[in-house]
Design a protein around this motif. Sequence first.
Motif, PDB file in Angstrom:
ATOM      1  N   ARG A   1     -39.180  30.729   0.608  1.00 46.13           N
ATOM      2  CA  ARG A   1     -39.931  30.413   1.820  1.00 46.13           C
ATOM      3  C   ARG A   1     -39.104  29.550   2.781  1.00 46.13           C
ATOM      4  O   ARG A   1     -39.209  29.697   3.992  1.00 46.13           O
ATOM      5  CB  ARG A   1     -41.232  29.686   1.457  1.00 46.13           C
ATOM      6  N   TYR A   2     -38.300  28.669   2.212  1.00 48.85           N
ATOM      7  CA  TYR A   2     -37.445  27.841   3.070  1.00 48.85           C
ATOM      8  C   TYR A   2     -36.479  28.721   3.860  1.00 48.85           C
ATOM      9  O   TYR A   2     -36.280  28.521   5.069  1.00 48.85           O
ATOM     10  CB  TYR A   2     -36.666  26.826   2.225  1.00 48.85           C
ATOM     11  N   TYR A   3     -35.865  29.702   3.188  1.00 49.09           N
ATOM     12  CA  TYR A   3     -34.960  30.602   3.892  1.00 49.09           C
ATOM     13  C   TYR A   3     -35.705  31.386   4.973  1.00 49.09           C
ATOM     14  O   TYR A   3     -35.189  31.588   6.083  1.00 49.09           O
ATOM     15  CB  TYR A   3     -34.301  31.569   2.903  1.00 49.09           C
ATOM     16  N   LEU A   4     -36.914  31.827   4.660  1.00 49.02           N
ATOM     17  CA  LEU A   4     -37.706  32.570   5.646  1.00 49.02           C
ATOM     18  C   LEU A   4     -38.111  31.660   6.807  1.00 49.02           C
ATOM     19  O   LEU A   4     -38.199  32.114   7.958  1.00 49.02           O
ATOM     20  CB  LEU A   4     -38.944  33.175   4.980  1.00 49.02           C
ATOM     21  N   ALA A   5     -38.352  30.389   6.518  1.00 44.44           N
ATOM     22  CA  ALA A   5     -38.671  29.425   7.586  1.00 44.44           C
ATOM     23  C   ALA A   5     -37.469  29.264   8.513  1.00 44.44           C
ATOM     24  O   ALA A   5     -37.627  29.138   9.735  1.00 44.44           O
ATOM     25  CB  ALA A   5     -39.071  28.081   6.984  1.00 44.44           C
ATOM     26  N   CYS A   6     -36.264  29.268   7.951  1.00 46.24           N
ATOM     27  CA  CYS A   6     -35.059  29.190   8.780  1.00 46.24           C
ATOM     28  C   CYS A   6     -34.953  30.422   9.682  1.00 46.24           C
ATOM     29  O   CYS A   6     -34.621  30.309  10.869  1.00 46.24           O
ATOM     30  CB  CYS A   6     -33.818  29.081   7.889  1.00 46.24           C
ATOM     31  N   GLN A   7     -35.265  31.588   9.123  1.00 46.14           N
ATOM     32  CA  GLN A   7     -35.217  32.810   9.924  1.00 46.14           C
ATOM     33  C   GLN A   7     -36.264  32.779  11.035  1.00 46.14           C
ATOM     34  O   GLN A   7     -36.004  33.231  12.157  1.00 46.14           O
ATOM     35  CB  GLN A   7     -35.421  34.042   9.027  1.00 46.14           C
TER      36      GLN A   7
END
Length: 578
Positions: A409-415
Motif C-alpha cells: 500500500r505504501y508503494y501504491l500511495a507513492c504512485q
Amino acid sequence: MRSFLCFLLLELLGTLAVSAVELNFAANDPQKQAEMEKYVQQLGNPSWQIREEAGRRILEGGMDALEALQKAMESPDLTTAAAAKYYYASLSHGMTRSSDPPQVQEILANYGTSQSGNLEVITMLSQLPVEECVVPLVRIAELESCDSISLRAAAAVLWELPYPVVLHPVPSILPSEETKKPVDESLLLTQEDLPKTWETRKEYVQKILEHLTQVPSNTSGAVHLKNALESEIAPPNADALLPQIREERNALVRQFTADNTIAMPADASLALLEWSYLRADQLARLATPEQGTSFLQYCQKSLPSQFASSQYNSDLERQNSIIPRLRLVEQLFGRGHWKWGNSEGKILLQSVQSAEAVVIAQILANAMHHSGNHTQAAETLLHSLRSPITRTVLRRYDMSENDFQARARYYLACQAGVENDVEKQKTLLEEILAIDPNEADTLILCWQLAEAGSDDVWKKKTAQRIDDALDVLKKKIEDSSNMDIAQNQNVFAWLAANTNRRLDEALEAARSAVFAEPDNGGIRDTLAHALFAQKKYADAVKEQKQAARLQPNDLQIRRNLWRFEEQLQKSTSDESPH
C-alpha cells in the motif's frame, strides 16, 4: 534506512576514482624469479636428486617461483607439468605476492581452500578500494585454472573500475504541479565529474591491458577480460560489436557445457550470467542502449533452462546460487539499467521456491520503488503472498501478511502521489497506519504531505501520530530485554530526522546504532540524515559516502548522497565572502 532483508535471506538459504593510476603488476624480485625459472626447468631432470633439490629450492623461493611454475604447467614434458602443478598448489595457493598490501595478503591467504571459498575471496577483494583490489583480481583471472572462477574474477575487475554513478530522475511522490510535467529521461544526476571519471577508467583499462599483453595468459578470465577492455579502448563498429559479443557468449556456453552434456554446472551458469550483464552494459555504452537490450533479451531466452532445478547436484547448491543472482540484479539497478533490473528480477522470482521468494520479493520491490516503478513494486510483493507456504515463512521471521500488505500500500500511495491523486494517497496511508501506527516511512510521507500544504486537521493528526510513534520506539530502546535495540534506534533516528523532531535524540540514537552495526549501510544512511537535519552537511556527506561504499547499488542512498553534496556545496558558497 534499510531493513535486514539480506540477512534473513542468508539465514533462510542457509568508486573510488584516483587522479594518477598506479598499478603494481610486478610479481616479485626479478633476479629471484630468474633463479626460480632455472629450478623449475630442473623438475623434469632424469636425476631424482636434482628434482628433489629443485623442489626444495622452489619452496624456499615461495611466491617468486609462481610465474615460472605456471608456465611449466603447460610443459609437454609430463613429469615437469605434474611437478609444477604440485608446487604451484603448495605455494600459498598461488595467489599472494610479497608486493601486496597487508590487507590483500590477509584475504588471499584463504584462497584455494574450496571453490566457494575462492568466490568469497573475490567478493572480499571487491570491497576494497579500486586501487587495492584491481591487481589481485586480475591475478586471479589470469592464474585460476577453473574457468568459472577465473571469469568471475574478470567480471569483478570490470565492476570495480571507476564508473559514474548515474541516477535517472524520478517523479515526485508528493502531489504538485511539478509531477504533471513529463520527466526528462535523458537527464542524469551523478556525484562524479563524468569526463574525469571516464578518463580515470580509461587509465585503469590501459594499465591492465599493458599487463595482459606483456604477460599473456590463456585462462578464461584473462582472455575475456582482455577482449572486454580492448572494446573500451578501441570499440569496433557499433553494428559489429553485437554479433561479436553474441559469439563470445555462445563460445562460453560451448566451453562450459563441453564436459556436461545434460546441463551447465551451477557455478558456470552464474559466471555466464554475470559476464552477460557486463557485456550488455558495454553494448549500451559503446554502441546503443537498444543493442544492449537486444543482447540481454537474447541471453534471457536460455535462462529458464540455464537455472533449471535439474542442473543442480543438490538443493543446497541451488540455494547458494540465489544470493549471487540477486546481487547481480541489484547491480543492474545500480548501473542505471532499471528496465533490465525489473525484467531480470521477474525471471529470478519465477525460478525460486515460494519460501525464498518471500524475502527476495521485498529486496527487489524496494529497488523497483526507488527506480520510480511503484506499481510493479507493489505487484511484486503481493504476488509473493499467493503461495500457502508464505505465511509459514513470515511467522518464522516474526513477520505477518499485514507487513507485506502495508508495504504494498505504501508503494501504491507513492504512485498515487505521482498521479496527483491526493485523496487516494491519503486513504492508502490511513489504511497502512491502521495496520501499523508506527510505520516510519508512512509517517514520514504523511508529514511531507502536511508540509506541502495539507489541511490543518491532517497536519495536527500527523504530528500527534509521529510523536506517539517516537514515544513507543523510545520505550523499546530503553527496554533492556529487547534484543533488537540497534534496529529500534535506527528507526527512531530515521523517523525523527526526516520529520524534524527531537534531533539531538535522533543523532544520539543513530550514532549508537552505527556503533553496534558499523558495516550496515542502511544505518549509516540514517546517521547521515540525522546529521543533515542538524545542518552538519560535511559530516552528513562523509557518512553518506560510507553508506554508499557499503551499499553501492542502493539507488536511494546514492540519490541522497547527491542531494547532501549539493547542499554542502551551496552552504559553502553561501558562507564564502563575495
